[in-house]
Design a protein around this motif. Structure first.
Motif, PDB file in Angstrom:
ATOM      1  N   LYS A  82       0.836  -1.200   0.000  1.00 40.34           N
ATOM      2  CA  LYS A  82       0.000   0.000   0.000  1.00 40.34           C
ATOM      3  C   LYS A  82       0.867   1.245   0.000  1.00 40.34           C
ATOM      4  O   LYS A  82       1.755   1.422   0.831  1.00 40.34           O
ATOM      5  CB  LYS A  82      -0.936   0.030   1.196  1.00 40.34           C
ATOM      6  CG  LYS A  82      -1.898   1.223   1.161  1.00 40.34           C
ATOM      7  CD  LYS A  82      -2.938   1.176   2.260  1.00 40.34           C
ATOM      8  CE  LYS A  82      -3.899   2.353   2.136  1.00 40.34           C
ATOM      9  NZ  LYS A  82      -4.957   2.330   3.180  1.00 40.34           N
ATOM     10  N   ARG A 119     -10.821   5.958  -3.250  1.00 43.26           N
ATOM     11  CA  ARG A 119     -11.916   6.654  -2.582  1.00 43.26           C
ATOM     12  C   ARG A 119     -12.708   7.427  -3.645  1.00 43.26           C
ATOM     13  O   ARG A 119     -12.614   8.646  -3.754  1.00 43.26           O
ATOM     14  CB  ARG A 119     -11.375   7.614  -1.521  1.00 43.26           C
ATOM     15  CG  ARG A 119     -10.709   6.942  -0.334  1.00 43.26           C
ATOM     16  CD  ARG A 119     -11.724   6.192   0.504  1.00 43.26           C
ATOM     17  NE  ARG A 119     -11.125   5.633   1.722  1.00 43.26           N
ATOM     18  CZ  ARG A 119     -11.789   4.865   2.586  1.00 43.26           C
ATOM     19  NH1 ARG A 119     -13.067   4.568   2.343  1.00 43.26           N
ATOM     20  NH2 ARG A 119     -11.187   4.404   3.649  1.00 43.26           N
ATOM     21  N   GLU A 146      -3.930   6.503  -0.507  1.00 51.08           N
ATOM     22  CA  GLU A 146      -5.384   6.402  -0.386  1.00 51.08           C
ATOM     23  C   GLU A 146      -5.944   7.793  -0.651  1.00 51.08           C
ATOM     24  O   GLU A 146      -5.463   8.776  -0.064  1.00 51.08           O
ATOM     25  CB  GLU A 146      -5.754   5.925   1.009  1.00 51.08           C
ATOM     26  CG  GLU A 146      -7.235   5.714   1.244  1.00 51.08           C
ATOM     27  CD  GLU A 146      -7.521   5.058   2.586  1.00 51.08           C
ATOM     28  OE1 GLU A 146      -8.608   5.335   3.139  1.00 51.08           O
ATOM     29  OE2 GLU A 146      -6.686   4.274   3.079  1.00 51.08           O
ATOM     30  N   PHE A 190      -5.493   2.646  -2.506  1.00 46.35           N
ATOM     31  CA  PHE A 190      -6.833   2.365  -2.004  1.00 46.35           C
ATOM     32  C   PHE A 190      -7.754   3.475  -2.508  1.00 46.35           C
ATOM     33  O   PHE A 190      -7.614   4.637  -2.121  1.00 46.35           O
ATOM     34  CB  PHE A 190      -6.843   2.312  -0.476  1.00 46.35           C
ATOM     35  CG  PHE A 190      -8.118   1.759   0.099  1.00 46.35           C
ATOM     36  CD1 PHE A 190      -8.249   0.403   0.344  1.00 46.35           C
ATOM     37  CD2 PHE A 190      -9.188   2.597   0.381  1.00 46.35           C
ATOM     38  CE1 PHE A 190      -9.434  -0.113   0.868  1.00 46.35           C
ATOM     39  CE2 PHE A 190     -10.366   2.093   0.904  1.00 46.35           C
ATOM     40  CZ  PHE A 190     -10.490   0.731   1.148  1.00 46.35           C
TER      41      PHE A 190
END
Length: 229
Positions: A51, A84, A54, A82
């Motif tokens: 990761k 959104r 985000e 990630f």
């Protein structure tokens, strides 16, 4: 391109090539804490997605260490974002991702970046979600030269895109489906490139549970994905 990768000869200097038919992988974030990547590699893990970002404001606190240490241990690694979709445009998030760890270089140890699509439909219509994904894809490709990998489940894809078939010829599919002998593939994708088959795996060098992944093909095909060949 990546779904139908053609295996090619790659110099051994690029990575630790094994003869495993389906290399094993993991995906990690700061949730896993400090990772001993040499132990991870010794445990038979060949690849990892890590990761990085985000939305357009969050950068994972352990990304830099994980990305560098995985590389140094000989693990073929890539970054993931990630998504959104309800917060900002696909183009804005792809730009943030590409400039905060989601880039790519042809060094034999770097996978194309992945976009993690799982946090609900964010109030977007199916048409709007399709446009968001396409904007992310187009922006990421313009900045890196690579097709972004799509991580999702069959149910999310069906609910949030209406079973859209427009990405199957563009993006490799990294499908999440736990506790089964074979994953259900989202509509439009002819096969899976990676399969997250467990969220409760254990691997030497990592404390606690970690997501586990299979790669669909040989080690040479994994290297081909890394090298864009």
């Amino acid at each position: 391109m990546a779904i139908g990768i053609t295996a090619v000869a790659v110099p051994l200097a690029n990575a630790d090539v094994t003869t495993k038919a389906n290399p094993e992988g993991i995906d990690v974030s700061s949730y896993q804490g400090s990772i001993n990547w040499s132990s991870v590699k010794s445990a038979g893990i060949s690849f990892a997605w890590i990761k990085a970002t985000e939305g357009t404001t969050y950068h994972d606190s352990r990304f830099n260490a994980n990305y560098t240490n995985a590389y140094n241990a000989g693990v073929i690694r890539g970054a993931y974002h990630f998504a959104r979709p309800g917060n900002s445009s696909g183009s804005a998030q792809a730009t943030y991702f590409a400039s905060h760890g989601g880039g790519w270089s042809k060094d034999g140890k770097t996978l194309p970046g992945a976009v993690d699509l799982e946090a609900g439909c964010a109030g977007l219509s199916q048409s709007s979600m399709r446009n968001w994904i396409l904007a992310f894809y187009n922006t990421y490709k313009s900045k890196t030269g690579r097709d972004v990998v799509i991580y999702t489940t069959r149910s999310w894809w069906s609910s949030c895109t209406g079973g859209w078939t427009g990405m199957g010829a563009k993006s490799p599919m990294w499908v999440a489906h736990w506790g089964v002998s074979s994953p259900s593939i989202p509509a439009g994708f002819p096969t899976w490139t990676a399969w997250q088959f467990s969220s409760t795996g254990r691997v030497s060098g990592i404390s606690g549970n970690v997501d586990r992944d299979h790669f669909n093909g040989s080690a040479a095909r994994l290297l081909a994905l890394a090298n864009n060949t």
